[in-house]
Design an enzyme around this catalytic site. Structure first.
Site, PDB file in Angstrom:
ATOM      1  NE  ARG A   1      63.218 -63.946  26.473  1.00 43.87           N
ATOM      2  CZ  ARG A   1      63.918 -64.399  27.768  1.00 43.87           C
ATOM      3  NH1 ARG A   1      62.720 -65.637  28.709  1.00 43.87           N
ATOM      4  NH2 ARG A   1      64.991 -65.154  26.910  1.00 43.87           N
ATOM      5  N   GLY A   2      58.133 -59.135  27.699  1.00 46.70           N
ATOM      6  CA  GLY A   2      56.493 -59.636  28.204  1.00 46.70           C
ATOM      7  C   GLY A   2      55.630 -58.414  27.462  1.00 46.70           C
ATOM      8  CG  ASP A  49      60.433 -50.200  37.681  1.00 49.81           C
ATOM      9  OD1 ASP A  49      60.124 -49.494  38.288  1.00 49.81           O
ATOM     10  OD2 ASP A  49      60.919 -51.621  37.806  1.00 49.81           O
ATOM     11  CB  THR A  50      63.911 -47.030  36.236  1.00 54.05           C
ATOM     12  OG1 THR A  50      64.488 -47.843  34.907  1.00 54.05           O
ATOM     13  CG2 THR A  50      63.674 -48.336  37.471  1.00 54.05           C
ATOM     14  CB  THR A  91      63.619 -50.837  29.413  1.00 52.97           C
ATOM     15  OG1 THR A  91      64.117 -51.843  30.510  1.00 52.97           O
ATOM     16  CG2 THR A  91      64.200 -52.193  27.939  1.00 52.97           C
ATOM     17  CG  LEU A  92      59.522 -45.859  27.783  1.00 53.72           C
ATOM     18  CD1 LEU A  92      59.431 -47.438  25.351  1.00 53.72           C
ATOM     19  CD2 LEU A  92      58.526 -45.459  27.602  1.00 53.72           C
ATOM     20  CE  LYS A 128      56.029 -51.522  38.673  1.00 56.56           C
ATOM     21  NZ  LYS A 128      57.122 -52.509  39.387  1.00 56.56           N
ATOM     22  CG  ASP A 136      59.137 -62.485  33.955  1.00 57.06           C
ATOM     23  OD1 ASP A 136      59.423 -61.640  33.726  1.00 57.06           O
ATOM     24  OD2 ASP A 136      60.407 -63.585  33.954  1.00 57.06           O
TER      25      ASP A 136
END
Ligand code: IMP
Length: 188
Positions: free
Chosen positions: A42-43, A102-103, A106-107, A130, A162
């Protein structure tokens, strides 16, 4: 009570960077009839809303929500599509809009999915990356071509990001360190 938290990256800095990225994308895709921007829910919706308005060529949007089965999972095959695309991206020039890498799991999962659906070209635009975490986990096998900011491994909120569902509406990027503030969200 919603107490203000200090900015790590200000609203003005974010606006300025996104405008630059929008110009770069406009130049890179000059001559194409249109561009498909796919938001990772959602971000990403706040970043994406700013990004598409900074792109000066025809744009279509779509959204996808996926969840990795726990961040410890190694295989990107272990993902769940919570919301799939509405339109078929086959043959389209696609840019994924991601809030934070981040890691990178997901992408990478989203990249694999979109590639399997026959997109013509694929690039990634991310508000935050990151780099230490990305390197450490070694999951992401694709470059983030349009990157607004790199940050260290701290947990941040705002601009769509969030903490327990809250703080997405904060118009800048911040770290929430106030224990009382966190407690309010934990108990909500
Ligand atoms: P990754 O698969 O580890 O790259 O995680 C990406 C997702 O984790 C993001 O889309 C966010 O939903 C969440 N996430 C990672 N870091 C943060 C953070 O600092 N603040 C808020 N959400 C985060």
């Amino acid at each position: 009570m919603y107490t203000p938290v200090p900015a790590l990256i200000t609203k003005e800095e974010i606006e300025e960077r996104i405008l630059k990225i929008g110009k770069q994308i406009t130049a890179d895709y000059a001559g194409q009839s249109y561009l498909r921007v796919i938001g990772a829910l959602r971000g990403s919706f706040v970043f994406m809303a700013d990004l598409i308005r900074a792109i000066e060529m025809p744009v279509k949007v779509d959204f996808m929500e996926i969840s990795s089965y726990g961040k410890a999972m190694v295989s990107s095959g272990n993902i769940k599509i919570l919301k799939d695309l509405t339109d078929d991206p086959h043959g389209e020039n696609v840019i994924i809009a991601e809030d934070i890498v981040d890691t990178g799991l997901t992408l990478q999962s989203m990249i694999d999915l979109l590639k399997s659906r026959g997109v013509l070209s694929l690039e990634v635009a991310a508000l935050l990356v990151k780099p230490n975490n990305v390197a450490q986990h070694n999951k992401l096998k694709y470059p983030v071509k349009y990157k607004a900011f790199e940050i260290s491994d701290e947990f941040v909120v705002g601009v769509g990001l969030d903490y327990k569902g809250f703080m997405r509406n904060l118009p800048y990027i911040a770290q929430v360190t106030d224990a009382n503030q966190l407690k309010l969200f934990d108990e909500a």
